[in-house]
Design a protein around this motif. Structure first.
Motif, short mmCIF file in Angstrom:
data_model
loop_
_atom_site.label_atom_id
_atom_site.label_comp_id
_atom_site.label_asym_id
_atom_site.label_seq_id
_atom_site.Cartn_x
_atom_site.Cartn_y
_atom_site.Cartn_z
N PRO A 22 70.90 24.15 16.89
CA PRO A 22 69.63 24.76 16.51
C PRO A 22 69.90 26.10 15.84
N THR A 23 69.29 26.32 14.68
CA THR A 23 69.52 27.56 13.94
C THR A 23 68.20 28.12 13.42
N VAL A 24 68.29 29.33 12.91
CA VAL A 24 67.15 29.98 12.25
C VAL A 24 67.61 30.50 10.90
N SER A 25 66.66 30.61 10.00
CA SER A 25 66.88 31.21 8.70
C SER A 25 65.73 32.18 8.46
N VAL A 26 66.06 33.40 8.05
CA VAL A 26 65.06 34.45 7.90
C VAL A 26 64.98 34.85 6.43
N VAL A 102 69.71 22.16 12.45
CA VAL A 102 68.28 21.94 12.50
C VAL A 102 67.72 23.35 12.57
N ALA A 103 67.06 23.76 11.48
CA ALA A 103 66.69 25.17 11.34
C ALA A 103 65.20 25.39 11.21
N VAL A 104 64.74 26.43 11.86
CA VAL A 104 63.40 26.95 11.65
C VAL A 104 63.54 28.05 10.61
N ILE A 105 62.78 27.94 9.51
CA ILE A 105 62.84 28.94 8.44
C ILE A 105 61.62 29.84 8.55
#
Length: 153
Positions: A22-26, A102-105
């Motif tokens: 699990p990842t994030v992108s800002v 699998v990223a939340v942007i």
């Protein structure tokens, strides 16, 4: 670039085989509509601010932490742009490790600090207009995300 103890413990068992993470992108935006990108020290490619969500951490907290760590800025998360995954978001690190993100942007605004690289994970931090993205050497995740969201063709 520091590897989390959690990932290190998994890598001790599975080696460099594919891990789902699990990842994030800002995507901080300024008043001119530019997106803040960072240039990685490991491959010298431009990409979005982001990284893995640590065990016990919320995606929102991970996004704020990554912005502070990679670009030296405090951000207000203004909205979730998308959640992405699939083969277009797989990555091989220079050490051979294979991950499927699998990223939340998140879209964000900088509320404190001037963007600057951390000197460890990032070597540069700059604002770019969407029409400048195609000319940049982008990492796999950024290319896939920008294409998915219509900023690149």
């Amino acid at each position: 670039m520091a590897v989390s103890p959690y990932i290190s413990s998994l890598r001790a068992v599975v080696g460099s085989r594919l891990l789902l993470v699990p990842t994030v992108s800002v995507w901080p935006r300024n008043d001119a509509g530019q997106i803040l990108l960072v240039r990685s020290t490991d491959d010298e490619l431009w990409g979005t601010i982001g990284g893995m969500v640590e065990v016990g951490e919320s995606p929102d907290d991970a996004a704020r932490r990554e912005a502070q760590e990679e670009a030296g800025v405090e951000v207000n998360l203004t909205r979730i742009i998308d959640a992405v995954g699939g083969t277009a978001f797989e990555h091989h690190y220079v050490n051979g490790d294979h991950v499927a993100n699998v990223a939340v942007i998140y879209e964000a605004e900088v509320i404190a600090g001037e963007p600057h690289p951390d000197g460890d994970e990032t070597m540069d931090a700059r604002w770019f207009h969407a029409d400048e993205l195609a000319a940049l050497p982008l990492n796999t995740f950024a290319k896939s995300a920008f294409t998915h969201l219509g900023l690149l063709s």
